[in-house]
Design an enzyme around this catalytic site. Structure first.
Site, PDB file in Angstrom:
ATOM      1  N   ALA A 437       0.844 106.627  74.761  1.00 46.08           N
ATOM      2  CA  ALA A 437      -0.236 107.547  74.847  1.00 46.08           C
ATOM      3  C   ALA A 437      -0.901 107.691  76.229  1.00 46.08           C
ATOM      4  CB  ALA A 437      -1.331 107.490  73.918  1.00 46.08           C
ATOM      5  N   ASP A 465      10.406 101.326  73.656  1.00 48.23           N
ATOM      6  CA  ASP A 465      10.301 101.751  72.524  1.00 48.23           C
ATOM      7  C   ASP A 465      10.938 103.479  72.420  1.00 48.23           C
ATOM      8  OD1 ASP A 465       8.891  99.635  71.465  1.00 48.23           O
ATOM      9  OD2 ASP A 465       6.806 100.812  71.600  1.00 48.23           O
ATOM     10  N   GLU A 468       8.635 107.903  67.832  1.00 42.44           N
ATOM     11  CA  GLU A 468       8.609 108.145  66.611  1.00 42.44           C
ATOM     12  C   GLU A 468       7.588 109.307  66.280  1.00 42.44           C
ATOM     13  OE1 GLU A 468       6.980 104.687  65.029  1.00 42.44           O
ATOM     14  OE2 GLU A 468       8.872 103.154  65.679  1.00 42.44           O
ATOM     15  N   ASN A 471       3.825 109.306  67.083  1.00 34.75           N
ATOM     16  CA  ASN A 471       3.658 109.469  68.711  1.00 34.75           C
ATOM     17  C   ASN A 471       3.255 110.984  68.869  1.00 34.75           C
ATOM     18  OD1 ASN A 471       6.351 107.330  69.267  1.00 34.75           O
ATOM     19  ND2 ASN A 471       4.577 106.641  68.838  1.00 34.75           N
ATOM     20  N   LYS A 487      11.191 106.561  75.167  1.00 34.51           N
ATOM     21  CA  LYS A 487       9.981 107.165  75.632  1.00 34.51           C
ATOM     22  C   LYS A 487      10.046 107.316  77.041  1.00 34.51           C
ATOM     23  CE  LYS A 487       6.728 105.695  72.230  1.00 34.51           C
ATOM     24  NZ  LYS A 487       5.509 104.913  71.776  1.00 34.51           N
ATOM     25  N   VAL A 513       8.534  94.107  80.309  1.00 31.73           N
ATOM     26  CA  VAL A 513       8.230  93.066  81.191  1.00 31.73           C
ATOM     27  C   VAL A 513       8.178  91.541  80.488  1.00 31.73           C
ATOM     28  CG1 VAL A 513       7.079  94.531  82.766  1.00 31.73           C
ATOM     29  CG2 VAL A 513       5.851  93.514  80.870  1.00 31.73           C
ATOM     30  N   ASP A 537      -0.089  98.165  74.653  1.00 38.70           N
ATOM     31  CA  ASP A 537      -1.059  97.940  73.703  1.00 38.70           C
ATOM     32  C   ASP A 537      -0.833  96.787  72.986  1.00 38.70           C
ATOM     33  OD1 ASP A 537       1.627  97.504  72.760  1.00 38.70           O
ATOM     34  OD2 ASP A 537       1.705  99.275  71.454  1.00 38.70           O
ATOM     35  N   CYS A 593      -8.436  80.077  51.612  1.00 39.04           N
ATOM     36  CA  CYS A 593      -8.689  79.802  50.135  1.00 39.04           C
ATOM     37  C   CYS A 593      -9.295  81.104  49.643  1.00 39.04           C
ATOM     38  CB  CYS A 593      -9.634  78.443  49.829  1.00 39.04           C
ATOM     39  SG  CYS A 593     -11.121  78.643  50.916  1.00 39.04           S
TER      40      CYS A 593
END
Length: 1011
Positions: A437, A465, A468, A471, A487, A513, A537, A593
């Site tokens: 984005a 990526d 999808e 997106n 992308k 990277v 992200d 727990c």
């Protein structure tokens, strides 16, 4: 043009496409989205600012979007209006924009408001809209339209940008209701007492602060003894302390006994908006930068003066023209005699300017204001916003001659920065890391600015990526036809189409990277760029790029969003601290727990279900595949794991004792799993810790945060029970390559026929009650595995056979992943009488989804690009830059100077994180140690590179004598037992050093160059 059939779309909850809108739904919620999808929005003016607003509103999803702008497209429009092309010059702006705008969202029909050629907008044209937005429209027309909208209950926003200045005015009418002022999740907490008196002091569990403020409202549930508080009308809070608050008179409500939870109630907020005519005379300013507190008043007069000048001269003031500026200042002083003349003069100088980054900031803000107007979600700005970024001007201000238009797409930018600075922009070289984005918005802005369009300019972009469906709601360079493509490639092609000058200057990569790609992103690569912009992200990748920028001395532009919140950071070599210099505190984790045995919140049961997913469907097939494919796996890998017997048993079950041959066996397995997790396990827990159990102090064990559970009896007619069976059976079948069944009645039939063995609780089962106790499950597993191993088939007998581990994917609604987790979590919630969560909420928590919305992304990237202007100019003073934080829900803007790089000292030398000690020519270890002793009079006690300790003063004499003559390449290879790759040209070395007094000395990092 989108079909009118879409406009009649049913607006109930089912019609909201959660696949498309999922990230936005986590910001706005279903109710706000439903109100939006019943609203018709009109945008008048399709300049660069107007299209930014239109783009964000279309992505957000309204019932219809109508545009009006009959003005012809000019070449200057191409510098900010990203949906126009050279072939559109001369066409009406709205007409030329329509098709590309309509592509953004199939659920939002976009249409042109019918009008005669040359016709201006007028009240008779705007009936039938819930919101009207005017972009770049003269003040006289704003007043005319607003008079009608205010009288007729239509929400109104007027906005314009002039160079580095922006203006917004809101009028949402008298008594506008804000349903949710902040958008934050309601606070909730457990209580331990309520006093029966006039103050009604509530005391919370001392594990967490309540977080409430004076004036908040709360209600209660599960209170014992003062039952009238349960589901009561919201009570106003008066805070008494971090763990106590008052709710007013509780006399007559009976004596509090135990338990209970408070929940904050969001109360509606009423705002009275004045019409524009009244507001011009007595303005109320929304401050965007408290360091410029006096500027809104000057700009309030200045923008009015611009309108008067334009009406008188039928043109705007000329760029950097002193005569026009003098007249503008004179007019402004008749409106407000106390104005800051320099600010108004600069407004005049830039009046014909139009900049993509300012449009992104103001366009993102206005689009969110429009969504507030139609949804009532979040607090709108009251009523005038004036924004500027004058500090983005170059240190060497342009001359009047340098800012003259050249009949080019960059004329709007030339009017502000001049031709000389435009050349700097076009030859700039940037590396964009991420094409999501933020990456899409960044590339759009850069293409409009002309970044890298010159002979020496270049933009590298990388993202591993593919595109999808989810997106498409905020990554606006992508369309449905691009699903499955990379992308970076799609984004690079899209912005090259927006500005053909980028062709041959933008290079898309898919290599992430990281240390594994340092052969690609090497010395030569970093030498060929001027800076890095992160659009990532995750924190780990950000920190990695931060380290690379420090090593290669490159400026870094950092930003991020979370729903309506956004932040920007500038990292400058030798000037500021780095991204990694400060970190957010770690997320609070629920004790293990609590999740295992004592959940008290839906987040606990979702975490439990997410772990169960891995335990059942991911780890066993991975374990089996390792056993089948890795030689001597049991002897080598499992022997030292401490869980050899347990894992051998799991392999045996997966391959022999519980291996399903039919889908029916998967259903049977799922039914027995239900019994084990929701009946047997609960019965065992209650046997070990009965409901009347007490602590060592005599207090009831099941009290406070510990909720006593109840076992569940399977009922195939219960949708949640059946959903668990369906999800578990299909995931089990996937592992073994078995085909499922779509008939729900078939699952019921098979599950109901299962003969479930009777469960008898065991004595002596130890339950971990708190984090201080050892986990009995972790302590298990030291039994002899040899008997189990003899029963395992030989891997050679199953040559080529493999199971299919389930790879968790939250955004595929057909794979049963979220379905299973939702059902598993909700069944456990029912066990413990916790309010269940819907699939949408479960998906966010289990998938750790970051809420996102296009408006925040647009605004944040605009702020980043305003800082990029400064980097291109080469500004050296920390005071010239701004880090930003915004929250569009409140709304709030906060700016601060970046924190200067902290200074340290060694051997009377001052240094920061940017400094380094460099050695060339691959020195020997002895030469290295001698240099520190001779030059700095420091003793080196330890030398390390990465995870390898190369040398220390306490290694044996033999090892030391062996290593001292080695150069660093040989030394690193000797210690790591790995050959140094050819692309590695230097080592980052760290040392422990002490001075002549034996005191530890902190040193900068050290670079050992191999040549």
């Amino acid at each position: 043009m989108a079909s009118n059939a879409t406009a009649a779309m049913d607006i109930d909850e089912a019609a909201i496409d959660e696949g498309l809108y999922s990230r936005q739904l986590y910001v706005l919620g279903h109710e706000a989205m439903k109100r939006m999808s019943a609203s018709n929005v009109l945008i008048v003016g399709l300049d660069g600012l107007g299209i930014e607003i239109a783009k964000n509103i279309a992505l957000a999803g309204v019932k219809s979007l109508t545009i009006f702008d009959p003005e012809p497209v000019t070449i200057k429009d191409l510098g900010t209006q990203f949906f126009l092309r050279e072939s559109d010059i001369g066409k009406p702006r709205a007409e030329a924009t329509l098709s590309r705008l309509a592509e953004l969202n199939a659920y939002v029909p976009v249409r042109i408001l019918p009008s005669a050629p040359g016709q201006e907008i007028s009240p008779d044209l705007i009936k039938g809209f819930q919101v009207v937005v005017l972009s770049g429209i003269p003040l006289s027309k704003q007043l005319e339209i607003n008079e009608w909208t205010h009288a007729n209950g239509v929400h109104f926003t007027a906005t314009e940008t002039r160079g580095l200045f922006g203006s917004v005015f809101n009028d949402f009418g008298p008594k506008f209701t804000v349903v949710d002022p902040t958008g934050e999740e309601p606070l909730t907490g457990m209580i331990v007492s309520v006093e029966e008196d006039k103050e009604g002091i509530v005391t919370c569990l001392d594990e967490t602060r309540h977080g409430l403020e004076d004036g908040d409202f709360v209600t209660f549930r599960e209170v014992q003894g003062m039952e009238e508080l349960n589901g009561c009308e919201p009570r106003k809070v008066s805070v008494k302390g971090p763990y106590t608050f008052s709710i007013g008179n509780t006399t007559g409500l009976g004596e509090y006994k135990a338990g209970g939870t408070f929940t904050q109630v969001k109360m509606p907020k009423i705002i009275d908006f004045k019409p524009l005519k009244d507001s011009l005379a007595s303005p109320e300013f929304f401050i965007t930068d408290f360091a410029k507190f006096d500027r809104p008043a000057a700009l309030h007069a200045g923008f009015q003066a611009l309108s008067q000048f334009q009406e008188q001269h039928e043109r705007l003031p000329r760029p950097r023209n002193p005569e026009d500026a003098t007249e503008i200042v004179s007019i402004a002083k008749t409106i407000d005699a106390e104005i800051d003349e320099k600010t108004v003069q600069e407004l005049s100088f830039q009046a014909t300017g139009e900049l993509a980054p300012i449009n992104a900031v103001i366009g993102g803000f206005v689009a969110q204001e429009v969504l507030k107007a139609i949804s009532g979600k979040f607090t709108p700005a009251v009523q005038h916003l004036y924004f500027d970024s004058l500090e983005s001007l170059p240190d060497e201000l342009p001359t009047e001659a340098d800012t003259q238009p050249l009949n080019s797409r960059y004329d709007g930018q030339l009017a502000v920065f001049g031709k000389k600075f435009q050349d700097k922009i076009s030859n700039h070289r940037q590396f964009l890391v991420g094409a999501g984005a933020i990456g899409c918005e960044m590339l759009k802005n850069w293409s409009m600015m002309g970044v890298a369009t010159g002979p020496n300019g270049v933009v590298h972009i990388t993202d591993l990526d593919t595109i999808e469906k989810s997106n498409l709601n905020r990554q606006f360079l992508f369309r449905a036809k691009d699903l499955g493509n990379f992308k970076s490639e799609v984004a690079a092609a899209a912005v090259s189409d927006m500005n053909p000058g980028l062709k041959g200057h933008i290079f898309a990569k898919q290599e992430a990277v990281g240390t594994a790609t340092e052969n690609l992103y090497n010395d030569e690569f970093f030498a060929g760029i001027d800076g890095v912009t992160n659009a990532l992200d995750n924190v780990a990748a950000r920190q990695y790029m931060d380290r690379r920028c420090i090593i290669y001395e490159k400026p870094l532009l950092e930003s991020g969003t979370l729903g309506t919140k956004g932040n920007t950071q500038v990292v400058l070599p030798y000037i500021t601290e780095s991204y990694s210099s400060s970190q957010d505190p770690p997320e609070k984790q629920a004790p293990s727990c609590t999740v295992k045995s004592f959940p008290n919140a839906i987040a606990h049961t979702i975490e439990w279900a997410r772990t169960l997913f891995d335990v059942l469907f991911v780890k066993p097939p991975q374990l089996v595949n390792s056993f089948l494919s890795e030689p001597n796996y049991l002897e080598s890998s499992l022997k030292y794991s401490g869980q050899q017997a347990e894992q051998a048993e799991q392999i045996l079950a997966s391959l022999v004792t519980q291996k399903p041959l039919t889908f029916d066996e998967c259903i049977i397995w799922a039914r027995l799993l239900f019994e084990d997790k929701y009946y047997n396990a609960i019965q065992q827990l209650l046997f070990s810790l009965p409901k009347d159990a007490t602590t060592t102090t005599g207090q009831p064990f099941w009290s406070g945060p510990k909720r006593a559970p109840d076992p569940l009896t399977f009922n195939s007619s219960d949708p949640t029970h059946l959903s668990f069976i369906i999800g578990a059976a299909n995931l089990r079948a996937f592992i073994y390559g078995l085909k499922g069944n779509a008939d729900e009645s078939y699952y019921k039939k098979v599950a109901d026929a299962v003969v479930v063995p009777k469960f008898t609780p065991k004595s002596g089962v130890k339950i971990q009650v708190n984090e201080n106790e050892a986990d009995p499950e972790a302590a298990a597993g030291d039994e002899d595995a040899s008997a189990i191993i003899t029963k395992l088939p030989a891997p050679s007998s199953l040559a080529g056979y493999r199971l299919n581990p389930v790879e968790f994917e939250k955004d595929d609604d057909t794979n049963f992943h979220i379905d299973f987790i939702t059902a598993a979590s909700n069944l456990r919630a029912i066990n413990y009488n916790i309010t269940i969560a819907d699939r949408h909420t479960t998906k966010q928590i289990a998938g750790k989804i970051i809420p996102a919305i296009a408006t925040t992304t647009s605004l944040v990237t605009g702020l980043v690009c305003l800082e990029l202007y400064k980097i291109i100019d080469g500004k050296k003073e920390v005071e010239s830059y701004k880090n930003g934080f915004v929250n569009l829900a409140l709304p709030f803007f906060g700016f601060s100077e970046p924190i200067a790089a902290p200074k340290k000292e060694y051997a009377d030398k001052e240094w920061t994180l940017w400094d380094r000690i460099e050695f060339n020519g691959d020195p020997t270890l002895k030469e290295f140690l001698d240099w520190f002793q001779k030059e700095l009079k420091l003793d080196i006690m330890m030398v390390s590179e990465g995870v390898s300790m190369l040398w220390s003063s306490f290694v044996g004499k033999k090892k030391s004598e062996e290593r001292l003559p080695m150069n660093f390449t040989r030394l690193v290879e000797h210690v790591s037992k790995k050959q140094v790759p050819a692309h590695v040209t230097f080592f980052i070395v760290e040392v422990m050093a002490s001075d002549e007094e034996g005191e530890d000395v902190e040193l900068p990092f050290i670079i050992i160059r191999r040549k």
